[in-house]
Design an enzyme around this catalytic site. Sequence first.
Site, PDB file in Angstrom:
ATOM      1  N   HIS A   1      64.281  57.574  21.993  1.00 14.25           N
ATOM      2  CA  HIS A   1      64.339  57.211  20.748  1.00 14.25           C
ATOM      3  C   HIS A   1      64.204  56.077  20.407  1.00 14.25           C
ATOM      4  CE1 HIS A   1      65.216  62.005  21.024  1.00 14.25           C
ATOM      5  NE2 HIS A   1      65.015  61.795  19.301  1.00 14.25           N
TER       6      HIS A   1
ATOM      7  N   ARG B   1      64.679  62.762  11.106  1.00 15.43           N
ATOM      8  CA  ARG B   1      65.665  63.142  11.927  1.00 15.43           C
ATOM      9  C   ARG B   1      66.954  62.778  11.074  1.00 15.43           C
ATOM     10  NH1 ARG B   1      61.006  60.776  15.958  1.00 15.43           N
ATOM     11  NH2 ARG B   1      61.220  62.352  17.122  1.00 15.43           N
TER      12      ARG B   1
ATOM     13  N   ARG C   1      65.759  68.306   9.539  1.00 17.60           N
ATOM     14  CA  ARG C   1      66.321  68.533  10.457  1.00 17.60           C
ATOM     15  C   ARG C   1      67.196  68.634  11.097  1.00 17.60           C
ATOM     16  NH1 ARG C   1      64.495  66.619  16.837  1.00 17.60           N
ATOM     17  NH2 ARG C   1      65.535  64.574  16.145  1.00 17.60           N
TER      18      ARG C   1
ATOM     19  N   GLU D   1      61.160  73.132  22.053  1.00 19.07           N
ATOM     20  CA  GLU D   1      61.589  72.444  22.977  1.00 19.07           C
ATOM     21  C   GLU D   1      61.792  72.205  23.443  1.00 19.07           C
ATOM     22  OE1 GLU D   1      62.709  69.238  20.736  1.00 19.07           O
ATOM     23  OE2 GLU D   1      65.069  70.831  19.744  1.00 19.07           O
TER      24      GLU D   1
ATOM     25  N   ASN E   1      58.083  65.985  23.181  1.00 24.16           N
ATOM     26  CA  ASN E   1      59.141  64.897  23.845  1.00 24.16           C
ATOM     27  C   ASN E   1      60.260  65.625  24.440  1.00 24.16           C
ATOM     28  OD1 ASN E   1      57.719  63.220  21.868  1.00 24.16           O
ATOM     29  ND2 ASN E   1      59.312  63.068  20.794  1.00 24.16           N
ATOM     30  N   ASP E   2      60.907  67.024  24.442  1.00 26.94           N
ATOM     31  CA  ASP E   2      61.891  67.394  24.868  1.00 26.94           C
ATOM     32  C   ASP E   2      60.684  68.660  26.227  1.00 26.94           C
ATOM     33  OD1 ASP E   2      64.540  66.073  25.088  1.00 26.94           O
ATOM     34  OD2 ASP E   2      64.052  66.425  22.318  1.00 26.94           O
TER      35      ASP E   2
ATOM     36  N   ARG F   1      63.162  61.705  30.298  1.00 30.23           N
ATOM     37  CA  ARG F   1      62.155  61.199  29.108  1.00 30.23           C
ATOM     38  C   ARG F   1      62.989  59.762  29.008  1.00 30.23           C
ATOM     39  NH1 ARG F   1      63.647  64.083  23.220  1.00 30.23           N
ATOM     40  NH2 ARG F   1      62.794  62.154  22.273  1.00 30.23           N
TER      41      ARG F   1
ATOM     42  N   CYS G   1      55.659  67.327  16.548  1.00 35.58           N
ATOM     43  CA  CYS G   1      55.910  66.524  15.952  1.00 35.58           C
ATOM     44  C   CYS G   1      56.723  65.642  16.734  1.00 35.58           C
ATOM     45  CB  CYS G   1      57.293  66.787  15.069  1.00 35.58           C
ATOM     46  SG  CYS G   1      58.785  68.157  15.585  1.00 35.58           S
TER      47      CYS G   1
END
Length: 592
Positions: free
Chosen positions: A200, A307, A343, A442, A465-466, A476, A513
């Site tokens: 992040h 986020r 989210r 995810e 990403n996840d 990650r 996303c």
Amino acid sequence: MQASSRLGERVFHGIPASAGVCRGKVLLFGQRREKVLRCELVEEDVPKQIERLEQALIQTRRQILEVQRRVNEAMGAQEAGIFEAHLLVLEDQTILDEVTRRITQEKINAEFAFQEVADKYFATLSAIDDEYLRERAKDLRDVAGRILNNLVGQQGGSDLRNLTQPCIIVSDDLTPSTTAFLDRNMVLGFATDVGSKTSHTAILARSLHIPAVVGMQDVTRQLQTGQYILLDGFNGLLILNPTEQTLFEYGQVVRKQVSLAERLQEVKDLPAITLDGHQVILSANLERVEDTAEVKAGGAEGVGLYRTEFLFINRDSVPEEEEQYQAYRAIATALKPQPVVIRTLDIGGDKFMSHLQIPKEINPSLGWRAIRFCLHERAVFRRQVRAILRASVEGNVKMMFPLISGLEELRQANAFVEECAAELRAENVPMNPDLETGVMIEVPSAVLIAENLAKYVDFFSIGTNDLIQYTLAVDRLNEKIAHLYEPTHPAIVRLIKLTVDAAHRNSIWVGLCGEMAGDITLVPLLLGLGVDELSVAVPLVPQVKYLIRRLKISDARSLAQFAINCDSATEIQAKSEALVRSAAPRLFEEPV
Ligand code: PEP
Ligand code: MG
């Protein structure tokens, strides 16, 4: 790390995390602690050193109690309980007696005596093969660090919020919460020893347009505050003492970038439509309310992922419903009628990890995070869901749950939203009765039950990403295994395809996303796999749109067909990239 010399300059290599070039003075932040110096004392100074030690202990106790109070307020008594162990370390008479004895007998300064004794106990405890003792060793290290900071009058580096001079931050690590509040006028760029592209911290750097290089291994040991460096976020380089020639070359790079950016502006307000007429939605990811205006300015068609956790960090307590409502409302009204996918809180993982505000977990990515946290901490979740529902009348708001791994979780989340909606109805508070809800896909289990999940939601958004880290078992955040983090791994390609097909069979739309959406070399692959929406960091919107407008969906579909049947991540990557290079060569005319 490879470091090479060229004309008196030194080049350090890392992982490019955020594009751009900057040059300026190094500010080493949160430096690793070096050994403190040993000073020999005269007899009369001994009581002064004991007094200093006692003052540092009092100050540390005060600090720990304050952190404990804040955590108690924000997270409850159970979590605050972990600081009891820290307070106990402070009262450990064996350690304190030994430090006092060494100061008195050896006539040495308090910090040196303390560091020697603490290091000895830490080494002994950590060497024993016992989980409990290893935890105590960590407590000891944390508390000893605080005591030493207090003894030597440091706060673990300068405060990045009060910088007075532009600089390039060089640090072992930067937490997402520190990064979210970097002053863009003062922080020209940053480089960290650890980290990877999908942390992040890296995601924030991109959305803040701050050039960054991560995973530099030990660069904090090689550089000093005040040294002059050039940071190349395109190629992941730091160049110490750049020569005139290097500066000239990078000047050209920057000029090319400016001219490309101007060119990209020309397509900004046009739709993201391929040459053969296939249209996708191109949205932006948003982390900070104050960046909302840039979403529209950059040419995005709304927010595909907001986020919300960045509203919750760097503060002492959970934001009230009203404060959240005002934030969600501000974004929704600014972008109306474009959609804003809010989210729900995705706390945990690397968000808050470097902080004391959440209990440390052995395996935080697999731990108490996101929807798991919210379904447990209902008071926190209630504030947020009510705020989102209230904001739903102010614009085109959609709600999305992160980290759904099973149907029961989704049912519980939906039921909770219904419960909050009923409360608001009883209070005569207006809401959008047709508010769309969706889930992030995810976790691999969510892909495999996507058909079932699709029955209970209005949309999916694939969080690669996840999804990549969980599918490939590759953390990650870990730079040492970054080479294994492969977005084009055949398993990932097939999981995306399974998700898209399940969504479309159930007549719901599906976005993507994760950072993969903003990687221009992969855009044709994602279009070909049938994703309806791409949501990318704001600064990447223009280039992704420019590219889409130069592609043919027929080529993208053939590429996807090839990828589904291919067993090599490298081949899929190469073929997708080749397509992009031939469709939009200008996007590659950059850096050295
Ligand atoms: C993802 O996992 O792809 C995602 C978009 O969510 P985050 O990066 O916030 O975990
Ligand atoms: Mg995620």
